[in-house]
Design an enzyme around this catalytic site. Structure first.
Site, PDB file in Angstrom:
ATOM      1  N   ASP A  32     -10.346   2.149  -3.713  1.00 28.57           N
ATOM      2  CA  ASP A  32     -10.125   3.601  -3.637  1.00 28.57           C
ATOM      3  C   ASP A  32     -10.756   4.338  -4.812  1.00 28.57           C
ATOM      4  OD1 ASP A  32      -8.649   3.775  -1.233  1.00 28.57           O
ATOM      5  OD2 ASP A  32      -6.827   3.141  -2.256  1.00 28.57           O
TER       6      ASP A  32
ATOM      7  N   ASP B  88       0.832  -1.202   0.000  1.00 25.73           N
ATOM      8  CA  ASP B  88       0.000   0.000   0.000  1.00 25.73           C
ATOM      9  C   ASP B  88       0.867   1.252   0.000  1.00 25.73           C
ATOM     10  OD1 ASP B  88      -2.672   1.392   0.529  1.00 25.73           O
ATOM     11  OD2 ASP B  88      -1.494   2.064   2.256  1.00 25.73           O
TER      12      ASP B  88
ATOM     13  N   GLU C  67       1.379  -0.264  -5.018  1.00 26.55           N
ATOM     14  CA  GLU C  67       0.469   0.818  -5.399  1.00 26.55           C
ATOM     15  C   GLU C  67       1.277   2.108  -5.492  1.00 26.55           C
ATOM     16  OE1 GLU C  67      -3.499   3.094  -3.648  1.00 26.55           O
ATOM     17  OE2 GLU C  67      -1.796   2.597  -2.360  1.00 26.55           O
TER      18      GLU C  67
END
Length: 595
Positions: free
Chosen positions: A416, A309, A334
């Site tokens: 997201d 992340d 990410e």
């Protein structure tokens, strides 16, 4: 990066990118492991080339030596990180007084529960990275369906039917927020809003029995503290384990943190995250104890791989380091940065954006894939009657898949960008077009939970996945873009599949002939044909282990016997890889057994 012969020896395994089909280092106690690369079409493989300077002009081309072994070679040896990740395993074979694991058996060893001595299912044999079909197994509202770990078990058979190879799970530890992205006590899995530790283990066991790998969402850019220091700053951390591991202070936080953390470490090596203290990954203790935690997730909980992340928050070399030490079957980061815009629309040229992704992957040593945010941004603009965007100036796909498809994870939306957050969502009425693109094109596709289970797209996605699998389309399949105009896009993939996007019905001379092609799937503004010719046979390399002495690589990191490990796990670590355990910890554990 380490150099390696195409069919030869691994010279510097400590700096070699991880491959799902081959493991990258060796130790005398573990023996050798052969990783065999599968290929669907030998002729097509010979014609394929790694990204060239013309394709990625700045950095990528000169730094891909390591990927040659995934082409025509095999990787010999076993990476040190796998030792901890597979510590709780069945006893190895004995040959000539040495312990060794043969071929695929390395991935099929048994794991044990933390109590009761019950046997857990064997890990699945991972597919090659090129053939991964990733599925995001949650959305932003998943914590409301508690326990999510148990609920997700009811979906496993449908994932098997779809052909999923890897399931991406949400962050599993205690967190200030319900979604797990503000973690604190990393070892405390019982405080997760998704369920208890044993429910997570049960889910992973079910996945493993159905040959699906479990991918953990790793949030290590930042961390929430449990207490304030004397100055009132929140920077006293509790690891959630009795031996004080991960119990850090201000020294573990960067000194230029956007969050008012009072950090006393070094400067941040990436972008700051203002919602929580940013960790200083240059600190050796931070590196070592995060490695221990991740290896615990591998060995004790039985996770197989990682999704990093907010990976732009710290230097990519640290993602590479953690993968080197833990040897995941698959890993992806990410790295979400902003496209370039002209007014309200994305600029026609996004080379600078995808170059940042290439640089990040390159910074990991090629060990970690990246989500292809470039392709997502271009694609969701292109399907709004701007399909000309889908071909760059060199005639290639304009996203990361045009430069480094072997490391590009394509997606339409995630928790997201889509779900209930919708920070950067794909146009709702064009989502099927998005899946028609990513499931027929190079790259590693990722399917979002909402689109499959909550939208009326299940049948179309199933058809597209089956087309991909029937025709052996993978991450590096050859693509020829035949047309890219505002109202129509046509591409030929591996001479096996033709995709047409857009409202224009008349394809003219590009229309597939009924003699050679059959319509395999269609929907609103898309159609897919597959060749009537039989697909080439799937080729599996079958080599005997050579009778040669292979170079040994000393471990870069010791395996720690942490309190969260069971006695049975510790005992097997000592039996199978004693040379990787610190002498003091070995003696301490022997003393524990006396009482």
């Amino acid at each position: 990066m380490g150099d390696c012969r195409v069919v030869g020896l691994l010279v510097n395994a400590q700096h070699f990118p991880t491959s799902r089909s081959g493991i990258c280092s060796s130790s005398s106690s573990l023996g050798l492991h052969q990783g065999f690369v599968q290929r669907s079409n030998e002729k097509q493989w010979q014609q394929q080339q790694l990204p060239t300077r013309e394709g990625c002009p700045q950095k990528v081309a000169a730094r891909k030596k390591s990927m040659l072994t995934r082409r025509k070679g095999r990787i010999l040896g076993m990476r040190v990180g796998e030792a901890a990740a597979t510590a709780a395993t069945t006893p190895p074979h004995k040959e000539g007084g040495h312990e060794r694991f043969d071929g695929k058996e390395m991935h099929k060893r048994l794991f044990e529960y933390h109590k009761g001595g019950q046997t857990r299912p064997a890990r699945p044999i991972p597919v090659d990275n090129l053939d991964v079909l990733l599925f995001q197994g949650f959305n932003w509202e998943s914590p409301k369906r508690y326990p999510w770990w148990t609920y997700l078990q009811s979906k496993v058979e449908e994932l098997v039917e779809l052909g999923v190879t890897d399931l991406w799970l949400p962050p599993a530890c205690q967190s200030v927020d319900k979604n797990g992205y503000l973690p604190g006590q990393l070892y405390n899995l019982d405080a997760s809003r998704y369920g208890k530790s044993m429910e997570l283990r049960d889910l992973i066991d079910m996945l493993h029995t159905r040959n699906i790998c479990a991918i953990a969402d790793i949030v290590i850019n930042h961390r929430t503290a449990g207490h304030q220091d004397p100055r009132g700053h929140w920077n006293i951390f509790d690891g959630g384990v009795e031996d004080k591991r991960l119990a850090w202070g201000a020294w573990a936080v960067v000194d230029d943190d956007a969050y008012d953390s009072g950090g006393q470490g070094h400067h941040d090596s990436g972008e700051s995250y203002a919602a929580a203290p940013d960790l200083d990954h240059t600190q050796k203790q931070v590196q070592d104890e995060l490695t221990d935690w991740m290896n615990w997730l591998r060995a004790e909980i039985a996770f197989d791989g990682w999704r990093f992340d907010y990976a732009k928050g710290y230097a990519p070399e640290f993602c590479g380091l953690y993968c080197e030490r833990t040897n995941p079957t698959f890993s992806v980061g990410e790295v979400w940065t902003t496209l370039s815009y002209q007014g309200s629309r994305p600029s026609a040229n996004q080379d600078a954006h995808r170059q940042r992704l290439c640089d990040w992957i390159d910074g990991t040593g090629g060990r970690v894939c990246a989500f292809d945010f470039t392709t997502k941004g271009i694609l969701q603009a292109a399907v709004q009657d701007e399909l000309w965007r889908l071909r760059d100036s060199n005639g290639k796909p304009p996203g990361l898949i045009g430069w480094w498809p072997q490391r590009a994870v394509t997606f339409v939306d995630n928790h997201d960008t889509g779900s209930t957050q919708r920070h950067w969502s794909f146009p709702d009425n064009k989502v099927a077009m998005g899946y028609a693109y990513i499931l027929t094109h190079p790259g590693i596709p990722c399917i979002f939970y909402d689109h499959y289970f909550e939208w009326d797209l299940k049948t179309q996605i199933q058809e597209l996945v089956q087309i991909r699998k029937r025709n052996f389309i993978n991450a590096e399949s050859k693509i020829t873009i035949l047309l890219a105009e505002s109202d129509m896009y046509v591409a030929n993939i591996a001479d096996r599949v033709i995709l047409k996007l857009g409202p224009r019905m008349d394809m003219g001379r590009l229309a597939p002939s009924e003699q050679d092609w059959k319509l395999a799937s269609y929907g609103d503004r898309f159609a897919v044909w597959e060749s009537r010719r039989l697909p080439p046979p799937k080729i599996e390399s079958q080599f005997a282990e050579p009778e040669l002495e292979w170079p040994r690589v000393e471990p870069s990191h010791k395996v720690h016997l942490i309190d969260k490990m069971t006695h049975r796990t510790k005992q097997r670590i000592l039996e199978e890889i004693p040379n990787l355990v610190d002498d003091d910890e070995r003696e301490k554990f022997k003393d524990e057994l006396k009482y």
